[in-house]
Enzyme design. Structure first.
Site, mmCIF file in Angstrom:
data_model
loop_
_atom_site.group_PDB
_atom_site.id
_atom_site.type_symbol
_atom_site.label_atom_id
_atom_site.label_comp_id
_atom_site.label_asym_id
_atom_site.label_seq_id
_atom_site.Cartn_x
_atom_site.Cartn_y
_atom_site.Cartn_z
ATOM 1 N N ASP A 143 25.282 13.590 -38.945
ATOM 2 C CA ASP A 143 26.432 12.745 -39.468
ATOM 3 C C ASP A 143 27.635 13.084 -38.540
ATOM 4 O O ASP A 143 28.475 13.375 -38.684
ATOM 5 C CB ASP A 143 26.848 13.160 -40.934
ATOM 6 C CG ASP A 143 25.656 12.870 -42.047
ATOM 7 O OD1 ASP A 143 25.282 11.801 -42.430
ATOM 8 O OD2 ASP A 143 25.219 14.016 -42.340
ATOM 9 N N GLN A 195 31.113 12.057 -39.545
ATOM 10 C CA GLN A 195 31.643 13.000 -40.503
ATOM 11 C C GLN A 195 32.181 14.224 -39.860
ATOM 12 O O GLN A 195 33.299 14.801 -40.192
ATOM 13 C CB GLN A 195 30.611 13.418 -41.494
ATOM 14 C CG GLN A 195 30.790 14.453 -42.309
ATOM 15 C CD GLN A 195 29.641 14.492 -43.609
ATOM 16 O OE1 GLN A 195 29.755 13.990 -44.465
ATOM 17 N NE2 GLN A 195 28.655 15.738 -43.075
ATOM 18 N N SER A 206 17.769 13.309 -46.116
ATOM 19 C CA SER A 206 17.274 13.461 -47.525
ATOM 20 C C SER A 206 16.831 11.773 -47.778
ATOM 21 O O SER A 206 15.907 11.780 -48.686
ATOM 22 C CB SER A 206 18.272 13.813 -48.306
ATOM 23 O OG SER A 206 18.878 15.083 -48.123
ATOM 24 N N ARG A 207 17.354 10.990 -47.355
ATOM 25 C CA ARG A 207 16.877 9.458 -47.646
ATOM 26 C C ARG A 207 15.691 9.003 -47.036
ATOM 27 O O ARG A 207 14.942 8.102 -47.584
ATOM 28 C CB ARG A 207 18.080 8.613 -47.177
ATOM 29 C CG ARG A 207 19.347 8.766 -48.205
ATOM 30 C CD ARG A 207 20.502 7.590 -48.041
ATOM 31 N NE ARG A 207 21.331 7.663 -48.815
ATOM 32 C CZ ARG A 207 22.656 8.217 -48.572
ATOM 33 N NH1 ARG A 207 22.950 8.917 -47.587
ATOM 34 N NH2 ARG A 207 23.478 8.421 -49.608
ATOM 35 N N HIS A 221 18.537 20.925 -42.703
ATOM 36 C CA HIS A 221 19.521 21.696 -43.718
ATOM 37 C C HIS A 221 19.326 23.288 -43.427
ATOM 38 O O HIS A 221 20.091 24.058 -43.045
ATOM 39 C CB HIS A 221 19.415 21.564 -45.032
ATOM 40 C CG HIS A 221 19.876 20.199 -45.694
ATOM 41 N ND1 HIS A 221 19.097 19.349 -46.211
ATOM 42 C CD2 HIS A 221 21.078 19.834 -45.750
ATOM 43 C CE1 HIS A 221 19.758 18.403 -46.375
ATOM 44 N NE2 HIS A 221 20.920 18.593 -46.291
ATOM 45 N N GLY A 253 22.339 18.877 -51.375
ATOM 46 C CA GLY A 253 20.868 19.324 -52.015
ATOM 47 C C GLY A 253 19.724 18.618 -51.176
ATOM 48 O O GLY A 253 20.067 17.663 -50.474
ATOM 49 N N ASN A 254 18.528 18.566 -52.121
ATOM 50 C CA ASN A 254 17.261 17.962 -51.294
ATOM 51 C C ASN A 254 17.296 18.224 -49.970
ATOM 52 O O ASN A 254 17.176 17.458 -49.222
ATOM 53 C CB ASN A 254 17.690 16.655 -51.445
ATOM 54 C CG ASN A 254 16.149 15.826 -51.520
ATOM 55 O OD1 ASN A 254 15.752 14.809 -50.517
ATOM 56 N ND2 ASN A 254 15.065 16.419 -52.380
ATOM 57 N N LEU A 255 17.174 19.529 -49.917
ATOM 58 C CA LEU A 255 17.083 20.371 -48.498
ATOM 59 C C LEU A 255 15.653 19.876 -47.913
ATOM 60 O O LEU A 255 14.715 20.181 -48.240
ATOM 61 C CB LEU A 255 17.279 21.894 -48.759
ATOM 62 C CG LEU A 255 18.565 22.505 -49.437
ATOM 63 C CD1 LEU A 255 18.857 23.758 -49.455
ATOM 64 C CD2 LEU A 255 19.949 21.576 -48.761
ATOM 65 N N HIS A 256 15.867 19.831 -46.436
ATOM 66 C CA HIS A 256 14.920 19.566 -45.435
ATOM 67 C C HIS A 256 15.043 20.586 -44.614
ATOM 68 O O HIS A 256 15.980 21.227 -44.390
ATOM 69 C CB HIS A 256 14.534 17.945 -44.845
ATOM 70 C CG HIS A 256 16.030 17.594 -44.658
ATOM 71 N ND1 HIS A 256 16.619 18.104 -43.563
ATOM 72 C CD2 HIS A 256 16.672 16.646 -45.183
ATOM 73 C CE1 HIS A 256 17.688 17.256 -43.361
ATOM 74 N NE2 HIS A 256 17.910 16.404 -44.496
#
Ligand code: PAF
Length: 282
Positions: free
Chosen positions: A148, A151, A185-186, A33, A27-30
């Site tokens: 990422d 990941q 998001s950070r 995303h 979430g906290n989409l930018h």
């Protein structure tokens, strides 16, 4: 666009759907995303975006409680974009009705280095939730961002080793067009001054890339110089590492001579915010 909150409702929605592409998010989409969604839309007929802040991948001193939860705004952005068909936003109770005692343990050679070294257990948490999302959604494809990078490699390896019939679609990292700062998001934790200073991380990895592409064959020296630049500018770097794209191991001299595809990965703290960035080389 439908928003569903339980596994049962999701599976009912998906029962007659074909060519499903999953985009897992916290979430906290930018805009990064939204690029994932757009790419997903070009690869399938039904796009499912999951929104779930996965407790398993946060360390005890990390920002799980603080992590921004903005489902309403996220859904508004997705609705406006018009690509996603289903948002799956399960509750913690639905995803983890009891402590998750079965977990996916990625190969330590891939998962205990770089991010995994500084965030012990992180990739076990990621691989476990992604495996769980895959078995709930049963997508044909899934999109993951190159932001990422480690990941993405771990998920690709997991799918390969478990013989999962899911195509992983890598999506380019998105940057602020003016400053080059990787979207994350950070970034919302950064104050105005830090936002300006944060672009140094990109300039640093880009500098290493340019030196390698200009023929420098001393990756260790480039890494050390990049770390020093960050330190001198008030950052606390965890690593700046030149590694091979295929296995995230350090390149040999021969790799540098033959221009083996590489990636420069970096993680550093500015103030209290830890950022990551990377750039592919060759
Ligand atoms: O990249 C992320 O946002 C998360 O690690 C993921 C893949 C959604 C798993 O929680």
């Amino acid at each position: 666009m439908k928003v569903v909150h339980t596994i049962k409702d999701l599976q009912a929605e998906l029962a007659d759907k074909k060519n499903i592409v999953l985009v897992p998010t916290m979430g906290n989409l930018h805009d990064g995303h939204l690029q994932l969604m757009k790419t997903a839309g070009a690869h399938g007929d039904t796009v499912v975006a999951s929104v779930f802040v996965n407790r398993l991948q946060f360390g005890p001193n990390e920002d799980f409680d603080q992590y921004p939860r903005t489902l309403e705004e996220d859904c508004a952005k997705l609705e406006a974009q018009g690509v996603v068909n289903i948002v799956f936003a399960p509750s913690e109770k639905d995803m983890y009705p009891e402590p998750q005692v079965f977990t996916v343990q990625p190969d330590p050679k891939l998962a205990d280095i770089l991010e995994g070294f500084y965030r012990p257990g992180f990739f076990t948490g990621v691989a476990t939730v992604v495996m769980k999302l895959f078995s709930i959604v049963r997508p044909n494809k899934a999109a993951f961002g190159k932001k990422d990078y480690q990941q993405l490699r771990i998920i690709q390896k997991m799918v390969e080793q478990f013989g999962m019939p899911i195509e992983i679609i890598p999506v380019e990292l998105q940057r602020n067009q003016q400053t080059g700062l990787a979207l994350s998001s950070r970034n919302r934790y950064l104050n105005d001054k830090e936002l300006e200073e944060a672009t140094l991380l990109y300039r640093t990895v880009k500098g290493v890339k340019e030196a390698l592409e200009a023929g420098s064959s001393d990756a260790d020296a480039l890494e050390e110089k990049a770390m020093e630049t960050l330190r001198q500018n008030g950052w606390q770097p965890d690593y700046v590492a030149v590694v091979r794209r295929k296995d995230l191991l350090a390149p040999t001299k021969d790799d540098l001579l033959t221009r083996e595809p590489l990636v420069v990965l970096a993680a550093a703290k500015i103030g209290t915010t830890r950022l990551i960035d990377n750039i592919e080389v060759f």
